[in-house]
Design a protein around this motif. Structure first.
Motif, PDB file in Angstrom:
ATOM      1  N   THR A  69       0.817 131.977  74.326  1.00 47.80           N
ATOM      2  CA  THR A  69       1.692 130.810  74.494  1.00 47.80           C
ATOM      3  C   THR A  69       1.958 130.601  75.985  1.00 47.80           C
ATOM      4  O   THR A  69       1.777 131.513  76.788  1.00 47.80           O
ATOM      5  N   ASP A  70       2.412 129.393  76.309  1.00 50.00           N
ATOM      6  CA  ASP A  70       2.756 129.117  77.705  1.00 50.00           C
ATOM      7  C   ASP A  70       3.877 130.040  78.161  1.00 50.00           C
ATOM      8  O   ASP A  70       3.902 130.482  79.301  1.00 50.00           O
ATOM      9  N   LYS A  71       4.783 130.303  77.231  1.00 49.96           N
ATOM     10  CA  LYS A  71       5.907 131.149  77.589  1.00 49.96           C
ATOM     11  C   LYS A  71       5.417 132.558  77.944  1.00 49.96           C
ATOM     12  O   LYS A  71       5.821 133.146  78.940  1.00 49.96           O
ATOM     13  N   ALA A  73       2.533 133.230  79.019  1.00 54.12           N
ATOM     14  CA  ALA A  73       1.819 133.101  80.298  1.00 54.12           C
ATOM     15  C   ALA A  73       2.803 133.175  81.458  1.00 54.12           C
ATOM     16  O   ALA A  73       2.578 133.911  82.430  1.00 54.12           O
ATOM     17  N   ASN A  74       3.924 132.444  81.338  1.00 54.82           N
ATOM     18  CA  ASN A  74       4.917 132.472  82.412  1.00 54.82           C
ATOM     19  C   ASN A  74       5.468 133.872  82.617  1.00 54.82           C
ATOM     20  O   ASN A  74       5.675 134.313  83.741  1.00 54.82           O
ATOM     21  N   ARG A  91      -2.782 132.137  81.625  1.00 55.32           N
ATOM     22  CA  ARG A  91      -2.740 130.848  80.936  1.00 55.32           C
ATOM     23  C   ARG A  91      -3.172 130.997  79.494  1.00 55.32           C
ATOM     24  O   ARG A  91      -3.827 131.962  79.136  1.00 55.32           O
ATOM     25  N   THR A  92      -2.862 129.980  78.698  1.00 54.53           N
ATOM     26  CA  THR A  92      -3.401 129.940  77.337  1.00 54.53           C
ATOM     27  C   THR A  92      -4.848 129.436  77.406  1.00 54.53           C
ATOM     28  O   THR A  92      -5.258 128.850  78.414  1.00 54.53           O
ATOM     29  N   HIS A  94      -5.951 126.910  75.846  1.00 51.79           N
ATOM     30  CA  HIS A  94      -5.890 125.452  75.990  1.00 51.79           C
ATOM     31  C   HIS A  94      -5.624 125.039  77.432  1.00 51.79           C
ATOM     32  O   HIS A  94      -6.272 124.128  77.950  1.00 51.79           O
ATOM     33  N   ALA A  95      -4.666 125.699  78.074  1.00 49.94           N
ATOM     34  CA  ALA A  95      -4.301 125.292  79.431  1.00 49.94           C
ATOM     35  C   ALA A  95      -5.464 125.515  80.390  1.00 49.94           C
ATOM     36  O   ALA A  95      -5.755 124.674  81.251  1.00 49.94           O
ATOM     37  N   HIS A  96      -6.150 126.633  80.233  1.00 45.40           N
ATOM     38  CA  HIS A  96      -7.252 126.918  81.156  1.00 45.40           C
ATOM     39  C   HIS A  96      -8.415 125.956  80.911  1.00 45.40           C
ATOM     40  O   HIS A  96      -9.021 125.433  81.851  1.00 45.40           O
TER      41      HIS A  96
END
Ligand code: ATP
Ligand code: MG
Length: 674
Positions: A69-71, A73-74, A91-92, A94-96
């Motif tokens: 999740t993005d969370k 990742a953060n 990153r996830t 999807h984000a990458h």
């Protein structure tokens, strides 16, 4: 290696056990860490990344950590930053993928920027579904969206869909579904949009067909770690292969017992077959759990044993309080108990941000939010708040726009009719995909709010209903930035809190479908396993015998999974569960539900209720259930002995001691007689 990097590297290894250290030192080649909850998998990939960078195995900007999740990742970036590594990309998938699509798209599409990503497939799908022949036009568009997602996550294109879906239970006949899927893809292209799945499918296409793009991508990130690998789907796996090229610097970590996204195509077989697919791979197991008390791990072990698993989580932490399983006569009593338990935890010094309530569906967050608002307990919803969810906003918008002047029960009927037409809402139908179920549960919750309103205002109209929803939305927005955490089990993976509450453990909630069987049922069990293993010290499970379902009171049965958690029936509270006989820690797990059938416990609770009423205070102020259990366990014969019971300070003994001794004396022979 300079002197200072040596000492940094040493520091990174210092507080790890042998298996964890071996994993961190394995900085080259394929590595799989297959280990259970709380054994330090995430800690290891963070450390391993830091170690590889500080020993020069990989430059910081060439390392990639993929999180779920993005969370997460953060949090990973934050952890790496604390270790002195600001440049690592976490990153996830999807984000990458999205960042790569954005980068390469214009030069491959005549300079046009990447199309906008759709919030939801429904906008394009609803009109297509409404044009289906006969009664198929009443199909819930969301079911169809789920089916398209199923196909895309498995890289099944419209042309290949029909044979691939043969034998599946599909929302509409397979040939119609194939046509709809094709029409949807066309409509999307015409509208110049991409959907969520396209972020991955298009990146895979790009990297499969465009060597230059693939080479650029591979030269930028060449050392990859993946957390929560058990929930990777074949599409993500393909992406991973493309990112790696012919390199083998891949480390995956996961726990097959925590696979909770099979509905999105996840398959733990990618983890279990890793060593076969990546020649020369090292597989490392981590066995010690650093997160939870033995009491909590005992419940987790029982739950897995209920599914025939023999491997056990082994605690390194010392014993803590009992993990409780509470039965309540109705939902309101359960919510009161949830807020009382939270107050109790906070009173015991647990920070609110270290408390979490985990539920199965987003809609179940709503009654918890309301109870906390009433009780003045600050909370925050992790993930999208209920009233901000697209399906909830859409449903309210329909009420605002297209429900006429009906009032009272006729208003409810009118709303249901509109939702049926526009959203495919089907009352009481449980045979649905997960997202559809979420949406139906959200609509049920909104109808429940209307029912409650109609009880106090029998002739309420649309404006009154909308005003009530606005008020509740405002309450929800007020949810504090700091406060207890409310979230779904799916969002809770990888996280941990000092205290975890798992309410509403009933058939039809968890498992979400009481008819669930096979793989679907196993996944529900894994969700509970994830929930239980989030807790460090306090764990409270509960269920209610009655609750309102769609505005009507219904009898509920406790979740079948609780059968595995409860020790076999016994007459005395004072008994160690079998699991602890072999355990070095002489800790005690006593399920409150078991205790509830013990006549002495019932008598103590009755005394407490009377005393609380007489004093005008909530029952937990008089004594917690755990304190009552501790009293029964100790069975004190004097006030001095009572004073030694955990939770009974001198003030309490002064105030309640004689009455408690009286109840104990009165009931001492009762268990033997029963
Ligand atoms: P999950 O399966 O739930 O994702 P995990 O295997 O990733 O769990 P972590 O989150 O890495 O586990 O670790 C669980 C907790 O144990 C964390 O608080 C972590 O800091 C702590 N921990 C891990 N290893 C050690 C260790 N060797 N010594 C002390 N604490 C540790
Ligand atoms: Mg983890």
């Amino acid at each position: 290696m300079s002197q200072s990097t040596v000492s940094v590297a040493d520091e990174l290894l210092a507080d790890l056990n042998d298996a964890q250290r071996a994993a961190v030192l394995a900085t080259h080649g394929p590595v799989a860490i297959r280990a259970r909850a709380g054994t330090g998998k995430t800690r290891v990939i963070t450390r391993r990344t830091a170690y590889a960078i500080s020993t020069g195995v990989v430059p910081a900007d060439q390392a990639l950590v993929v999180t779920f999740t993005d969370k997460a990742a953060n949090e990973m970036v934050e952890r790496l930053r604390r270790l002195g590594l600001p440049d690592v990309t976490a990153r996830t998938f999807h984000a990458h993928a999205l960042s790569q699509l954005r980068h390469f798209w214009p030069s491959r599409h005549d300079g046009r920027p990447l199309p906008e990503i759709l919030d939801s497939k429904l906008g394009l799908l609803v009109p297509l579904v409404r044009r289906l022949p006969g009664h198929y036009r009443f199909t819930a568009a969301k079911d169809v969206a789920d089916e398209i997602e199923w196909a895309k996550n498995r890289r099944i294109a419209p042309d290949a869909y029909e044979p691939a879906a043969a034998g599946r239970s599909t929302p509409i006949p397979v040939d119609l579904m194939a046509r709809l899927y094709r029409d949807y893809e066309r409509a999307k292209t015409r509208a110049d949009r991409l959907d969520f799945d396209d972020m991955l499918t298009r990146t895979v296409e790009l990297l499969e067909t465009d060597d230059e793009a693939a080479e650029t991508v591979r030269s930028r990130k060449r050392w990859i770690s993946v957390d929560e690998y058990q929930d990777t789907n074949p599409l993500q796996e393909r992406l991973l292969e493309l990112w790696l090229g012919d390199r083998a610097d891949l480390c995956v970590v996961g726990d097959e017992d925590q696979t909770i996204y099979t509905f999105a195509g996840a398959t733990p077989s990618l983890l279990t077959s890793f060593a076969d697919r990546y020649p020369g791979a090292r597989t490392i197991d981590l066995t010690e759990n650093y997160r939870s008390t033995p009491q909590i791990l005992d419940l987790a072990n029982r739950l897995l044993a209920g599914d025939g698993r023999t491997k056990r989580l082994v605690a390194t932490r010392g014993p803590g309080p009992v993990a409780t399983i509470d039965r309540h006569p109705h939902a309101e009593a359960e919510l009161d108990a949830v807020t009382a338990r939270m107050r109790g935890f906070i009173g015991d010094g647990v920070a609110p941000a270290e408390i979490a309530v985990l539920v199965r569906t987003n809609a179940q967050l709503v009654p918890v939010e309301e109870a906390l608002t009433r009780a003045g307990v600050a909370y925050r919803v992790r993930g999208t708040r209920f009233y901000d969810r697209p399906e909830v906003r859409g449903a309210i918008e329909i009420v605002r726009r297209s429900v006429g002047d009906a009032t009272g029960p006729a208003l409810a009927t009118a709303i249901v009719a509109r939702w049926r037409d526009e959203l495919g809402y089907r009352d009481g139908d449980t045979d649905r995909g997960p997202e559809t179920r979420e949406r139906a549960a959200a609509l049920d919750t909104l109808l429940g709010i209307l029912e409650t309103l109609l009880q106090s205002e029998p002739a309420a109209d649309r404006a009154a209903f909308l005003a009530e929803l606005d008020r509740r939305r405002a309450d929800e927005r007020d949810g504090a930035a700091e406060g207890v955490n409310l979230l779904t089990l799916h969002r809770a993976k990888g996280l941990e809190w000092d205290a975890v509450l798992l309410p509403m453990l009933e058939e039809g909630s968890l498992p979400v479908r009481s008819s669930a069987e096979g793989e679907a049922l196993a996944e529900e069990r894994r969700l509970l396993y994830v929930g239980i293993t989030r807790a460090r010290r306090h764990l409270a499970l509960s269920w209610a015998e009655r609750r309102d379902v769609r505005g009507k009171e219904a009898r509920r049965r406790r979740s079948r999974f609780l059968d595995d958690l409860l020790p076999p029936p016994r007459r005395h509270v004072v008994q160690l569960p079998d699991a602890f006989e072999a355990h070095p820690v002489r800790a005690r797990t006593t399920a409150v539900e078991e205790a509830a059938v013990d006549p002495r416990f019932v008598a103590l609770r009755e005394w407490r209720a009377n005393r609380a009423r007489a004093d005008g205070v909530p029952a937990y102020v008089v004594a917690h259930d755990q304190t009552l259990i501790a009293i029964l366990d100790a069975d004190p014969r004097s006030l001095a002995a009572l004073r030694r019971v955990r939770g009974m300070g001198p003030a309490k003994v002064d105030r309640y001691g004689p009455e408690i001794m009286d109840v104990l004396d009165r009931t001492r022979s009762a268990p033997e007689d029963s």
